[in-house]
Design an enzyme around this catalytic site. Structure first.
Site, PDB file in Angstrom:
ATOM      1  CB  SER A 117       3.263  -3.379   3.254  1.00 19.82           C
ATOM      2  OG  SER A 117       2.002  -4.184   1.791  1.00 19.82           O
ATOM      3  CG  ASP A 146      -3.196  -8.395   5.173  1.00 17.54           C
ATOM      4  OD1 ASP A 146      -3.059  -7.722   4.226  1.00 17.54           O
ATOM      5  OD2 ASP A 146      -1.799  -8.134   5.975  1.00 17.54           O
ATOM      6  CG  HIS A 175      -1.784  -4.927   4.691  1.00 20.58           C
ATOM      7  ND1 HIS A 175      -0.649  -5.817   4.727  1.00 20.58           N
ATOM      8  CD2 HIS A 175      -2.122  -3.947   4.220  1.00 20.58           C
ATOM      9  CE1 HIS A 175       0.122  -5.621   4.046  1.00 20.58           C
ATOM     10  NE2 HIS A 175      -0.131  -4.116   3.715  1.00 20.58           N
TER      11      HIS A 175
END
EC number: 3.1.2.12
Length: 279
Positions: free
Chosen positions: A150, A226, A258
């Site tokens: 991320s 996600d 995610h």
């Protein structure tokens, strides 16, 4: 630069040692905590290094305990370093939202108030912490790779494309791929870097991919389910890689979100990828 540190904890893991350490950072002006997994091979000499940069709200601990890296790092004989994501503590600027301030350093060196005095995570991750660990642990400075998840994937890609001579391998899990065009990026860049759009571009992996790319192969894994796809903008990076004919692999993983369950699922692939390139 001081190279002193203190040991917070050390635990046996898959025949190696998972350590947590603390030191006084000159870059951030605060104490900083980091973790290193040393595989069993480190008892016999220097081992390759994989830097793992974490995402929003994380400390050094999240990936250390949830990413499942130790088993594969032990098997492939590679050390894994988990830095924190920001300076912390009293006197360090913060924000009420989760995506700005402490836990959200975005791997940049802030130039704007109130962030500039402490939020120098680019310098911390690329200069200060490397000097400390290479002078104190059995790590091979000539065999470094970098990855992240991320916000950390954003950091890994931008750092690797900026210092390709230093990082011989790079990968990312669900990176924030085009931050200058995302609410995960515009807000933080405006706060930390102000109106300096040239600085924004230097910290945007899609723009860096278009302009310079990476001299080796790149591995990206992105969960197709996600919940943050609109903020991550993986399609922008995928298009930039295709336009550049960047060597590498961009995988959309069906059904994955995610979370660290996603990261765990492909950690073995990523550590193998780095180990093969770091030798």
């Amino acid at each position: 630069m001081t190279l002193a540190y203190e040991t917070v904890s050390e635990n046996r893991s898959f025949g190696g040692i998972q350590g947590v350490y603390r030191h006084q950072s000159q870059a951030t002006g605060t104490p900083m905590t980091f973790a290193i997994y040393l595989p069993p091979d480190a008892r016999h000499g220097k081992v390759p290094v994989l830097w793992y940069l974490s995402g929003l709200t994380c400390t050094h601990e999240n990936a250390m305990t949830k990413a499942g890296a130790q088993e594969w790092a032990a098997e492939y004989g590679i050390a894994v370093i988990f830095p924190d994501t920001s300076p912390r503590g009293e006197g360090v600027a913060n924000d009420e939202t989760y995506d700005l301030g402490q836990g959200a350093g975005f791997y940049v060196d802030a130039t704007e108030a109130p962030w500039a005095p402490h939020f120098r995570m680019w310098h911390y991750v690329t200069h200060e912490l490397p000097e400390l660990v290479f002078n104190n642990f059995p790590l091979d400075r000539e065999a470094q790779g970098i990855t992240g998840h991320s916000m950390g994937g954003h950091g890994a890609l931008t750092i690797a494309m900026t210092f390709p001579e230093r990082y011989r391998s790079v990968s990312a899990f669900a990176p924030i791929a085009h931050p200058s065009e995302s609410d995960w990026g515009r807000k933080q860049f405006a706060a930390y870097l102000g109106d300096d759009k040239a600085a924004w571009k230097r910290h945007d992996s899609t723009i860096l991919m278009r302009e310079k790319g990476y001299p080796g192969e790149v591995l990206i894994d992105q969960g197709a389910s996600d919940q943050f796809l609109d903020l991550l903008k993986p399609e922008a990076l995928a298009h930039a890689m295709a336009e550049r004919r960047q060597p590498g692999t961009f995988r959309m993983q069906q059904g994955y979100d995610h979370s660290y369950f996603f990261v765990q699922s492909f950690m073995a692939d990523h550590i193998r990828w780095h180990a093969e390139r770091l030798g």
